[in-house]
Design an enzyme around this catalytic site. Structure first.
Site, PDB file in Angstrom:
ATOM      1  N   CYS A  88       0.820  -1.202   0.000  1.00 20.21           N
ATOM      2  CA  CYS A  88       0.000   0.000   0.000  1.00 20.21           C
ATOM      3  C   CYS A  88       0.862   1.264   0.000  1.00 20.21           C
ATOM      4  O   CYS A  88       1.371   1.665  -1.047  1.00 20.21           O
ATOM      5  CB  CYS A  88      -0.993  -0.054   1.164  1.00 20.21           C
ATOM      6  SG  CYS A  88      -2.413   1.013   0.880  1.00 20.21           S
ATOM      7  N   GLU A  93      -1.563  -9.308   3.185  1.00 16.26           N
ATOM      8  CA  GLU A  93      -1.370  -9.944   4.496  1.00 16.26           C
ATOM      9  C   GLU A  93      -2.701 -10.292   5.153  1.00 16.26           C
ATOM     10  O   GLU A  93      -2.783 -11.181   5.991  1.00 16.26           O
ATOM     11  CB  GLU A  93      -0.541  -9.025   5.409  1.00 16.26           C
ATOM     12  CG  GLU A  93      -1.244  -7.766   5.938  1.00 16.26           C
ATOM     13  CD  GLU A  93      -1.198  -6.573   4.978  1.00 16.26           C
ATOM     14  OE1 GLU A  93      -0.949  -6.797   3.777  1.00 16.26           O
ATOM     15  OE2 GLU A  93      -1.427  -5.427   5.424  1.00 16.26           O
ATOM     16  N   HIS A 126      -3.578  -5.105   0.439  1.00 15.92           N
ATOM     17  CA  HIS A 126      -3.030  -5.629   1.699  1.00 15.92           C
ATOM     18  C   HIS A 126      -3.141  -7.157   1.678  1.00 15.92           C
ATOM     19  O   HIS A 126      -4.040  -7.723   2.310  1.00 15.92           O
ATOM     20  CB  HIS A 126      -3.811  -5.066   2.887  1.00 15.92           C
ATOM     21  CG  HIS A 126      -3.518  -3.625   3.153  1.00 15.92           C
ATOM     22  ND1 HIS A 126      -2.452  -3.214   3.909  1.00 15.92           N
ATOM     23  CD2 HIS A 126      -4.126  -2.510   2.716  1.00 15.92           C
ATOM     24  CE1 HIS A 126      -2.415  -1.895   3.964  1.00 15.92           C
ATOM     25  NE2 HIS A 126      -3.427  -1.441   3.243  1.00 15.92           N
TER      26      HIS A 126
HETATM   27  N1  GLN Z   1      -1.788   6.655   2.983  1.00 17.62           N
HETATM   28  C1  GLN Z   1      -1.934   5.925   1.754  1.00 17.62           C
HETATM   29  C2  GLN Z   1      -3.303   6.112   1.134  1.00 17.62           C
HETATM   30  O1  GLN Z   1      -4.223   6.511   1.821  1.00 17.62           O
HETATM   31  C3  GLN Z   1      -1.666   4.451   1.956  1.00 17.62           C
HETATM   32  C4  GLN Z   1      -2.651   3.782   2.851  1.00 17.62           C
HETATM   33  C5  GLN Z   1      -2.178   2.452   3.378  1.00 17.62           C
HETATM   34  O2  GLN Z   1      -0.979   2.148   3.341  1.00 17.62           O
HETATM   35  N2  GLN Z   1      -3.082   1.648   3.899  1.00 17.62           N
HETATM   36  O3  GLN Z   1      -3.492   5.851  -0.016  1.00 17.62           O
END
Ligand code: GLN
Length: 522
Positions: free
Chosen positions: A371, A497, A495
């Site tokens: 992410c 994970e 994500h």
């Molecule tokens: N801050 C980034 C976004 O909002 C990544 C978010 C995250 O890593 N879950 O896109």
């Protein structure tokens, strides 16, 4: 309908979630189990809470942001939970207020009992309507003011469904002070008394302690707390052995005899666990983030590493890299076998993360970006390889000359913070040949998401013409990137994970650890 309620006593942080998940796992082969978490805070969900205070925010397939215990439930039971299973006091009060304004309670004084407790019971019953067993974990510790209504509601629920259809399990801390050298039962007795005062008699007590609790102490707790089964819930190296530990101490027989359910010793994990017990080789996994003060902030990332390691027959050790301090990328590169830059928000620690990503890219250190990790890998690549000086994400620098990561179009008009990100499962189209395709072995891949920003489509061409491969897309949203000619440099907007478990480790974590192992051996 059968109900199992798990409460906690003496301390918070004893591992009620893992205890509940372990009990659920013993039942999951023969029954549909619906885990339910009752949380006393007034936030509607934990989505806006600081992970260092509350632990990781887990995201379900349906896009709800829930307590990290849902990670344990899904991993141990191999199920997909729904938003209805997460019942916070914030949610309960919102509903009560909505009904009051609508006039549902006309003429009445709206009260904690019966109106709030009725809503709690209603939410529990509707969440578990499809299930054989509602496995209810009451957050916090018995005696906390904020979970009193939950305790009262589960007491009433056991009356409604019948005491013989309910099993109360109480997890209580049993300390063994160093100056005494023996386990002391008084705190467990007193927390049980708090339960008794509230009309709940525990059927099972799990004596949570650092070291195994012997039979004499177990008998003492059973006698003083008036309960039939006491289990030693001591620390273990591997949490996946806990269901077996509970089973070996008689919980299966108790569940069977008191609820008439068919509980079974788990065997599916045994060979994987044996492999991991015998492992001698160790991989040092660097995790770079700003929440490193609390391992729980990255709970699912840690678990996903453990799943992959167990399958590869290696051990893991975690090197926590606090990027809010100045980072020497090369020094870190020396101390780890691979690096993960997990999800995150905001500016603190950002330069350190970018520095680590650069060190991984330049020094052939296996890297997985998750992410924010993907977004920062793109920033680093844009600056170092595409020559886009000052490139950044607009989350940090709204005036950057090169907004290579920018807010998602659909997020521009949103002003509310809670539950408004791009959340939940989306399916990416994977290109072939690519490392990502090789790892998943599929053309379409569904993973969970939680973000507001994306790789700016205006920069796709320049990034890819300099060698960054977009290996997975959701329309024109970049879901996976990778670098060829590197042992492993892969990142995802998702994500992965969150869907990993011991039976089916997340493919990208397998790829990362395999590459690290390969590097280590060569
Ligand atoms: N801050 C980034 C976004 O909002 C990544 C978010 C995250 O890593 N879950 O896109």
């Amino acid at each position: 309908m059968k109900v199992i309620v798990v409460t906690g006593g003496v301390l918070s942080g004893l591992g009620k979630g893992i205890a509940a998940a372990s009990i659920g796992q013993l039942l999951s082969k023969n029954h549909v189990v619906c885990p339910i978490k009752l949380d006393g805070y007034l936030n509607v969900d934990p989505g806006t809470m600081n992970p260092v205070e509350h632990g990781e925010v887990f995201v379900l397939a349906d896009g709800s942001e829930v307590d990290m215990d849902f990670g344990h439930y899904e991993r141990f039971l191999g199920i997909t939970c729904s938003r209805d299973s997460s019942i916070t006091m914030g949610k309960v009060y919102s509903l009560v207020h909505e009904r009051e304004r609508r006039g549902d309670y006309l003429g009445k004084t709206v009260q904690l009992i019966p109106h709030v407790t009725d809503v709690i019971k209603e939410l529990i019953l509707s969440a578990s309507a499809h299930a054989d067993v509602a496995l209810i974990e009451v957050g916090g510790t018995v005696g906390d003011i904020e979970n009193e209504m939950f305790i009262e509601a589960v007491r009433q629920l056991s009356q409604d469904v019948g005491r013989k259809n309910t099993l109360f399990v109480h997890l209580a801390y049993v300390p063994r002070p160093g100056w005494l050298g023996e386990h002391k039962t008084k705190p467990a007795q007193q927390s049980t008394q708090l339960l008794l005062q509230r009309g709940i008699i525990p059927d099972v007590i799990i004596a949570r302690s650092e070291t195994p609790v012997d039979d004499t102490i177990k008998q003492k707790i059973a006698r003083f707390c008036n309960c039939s089964l006491v289990i030693s819930g001591h620390d273990v190296r591997d949490v996946y052995t806990i269901p077996l530990n509970f089973a070996s101490q008689g919980i299966v027989e108790t569940i069977t005899s008191s609820l008439g359910l068919r509980a079974e010793h788990p065997d599916a994990w045994q060979s994987i666990l044996n492999q991991s017990v015998q492992a001698t080789e160790e991989l040092r996994i660097g995790i770079a983030g700003k929440y490193t003060a609390l391992e729980d902030s990255y709970a699912s990332v840690v678990e996903a590493c453990r799943h992959a390691a167990a399958h590869l027959g290696v051990r893991t050790s975690f090197v926590w890299i606090d990027t809010s301090h100045t980072i020497d990328g090369l020094k870190i590169a020396d101390a780890v076998d691979c690096v993960i830059v997990p999800g995150g928000f905001g500016g603190r620690g950002i330069d350190g993360k970018i520095e680590i990503i650069r060190a991984c890219r330049e020094n052939n250190i296996p890297f997985l970006g998750i992410c924010y990790g993907l977004q920062l890998a793109v920033v680093e690549f844009a600056r170092s390889i595409c020559g886009l000086t000052g490139a950044h994400t607009t989350e940090i620098d709204a005036n950057t000359p090169h907004p290579v990561v920018d807010i998602l179009e659909e997020q521009r008009e949103i002003t509310q913070k809670g539950g408004t990100m791009r959340l939940g499962e989306y399916e990416a189209q994977i290109i072939q040949p690519s490392i990502v395709h090789q790892l998943y072995g599929q053309d379409r891949v569904s993973e969970r998401h939680r973000h507001r920003y994306e790789v700016n489509p205006k920069y796709h061409d320049i990034l890819s013409s300099h060698g960054l491969v977009f290996s997975g897309m959701y329309n024109d949203l970049v879901e996976f990137i990778e670098l060829p000619n590197h042992p492993f440099f892969v990142a995802t907007q998702a994500h992965p994970e969150l869907k990993s478990n011991l039976d089916k480790p997340a493919p990208l974590f397998m790829g990362l650890l395999r590459a690290a192992l390969h590097q280590e051996r060569s």
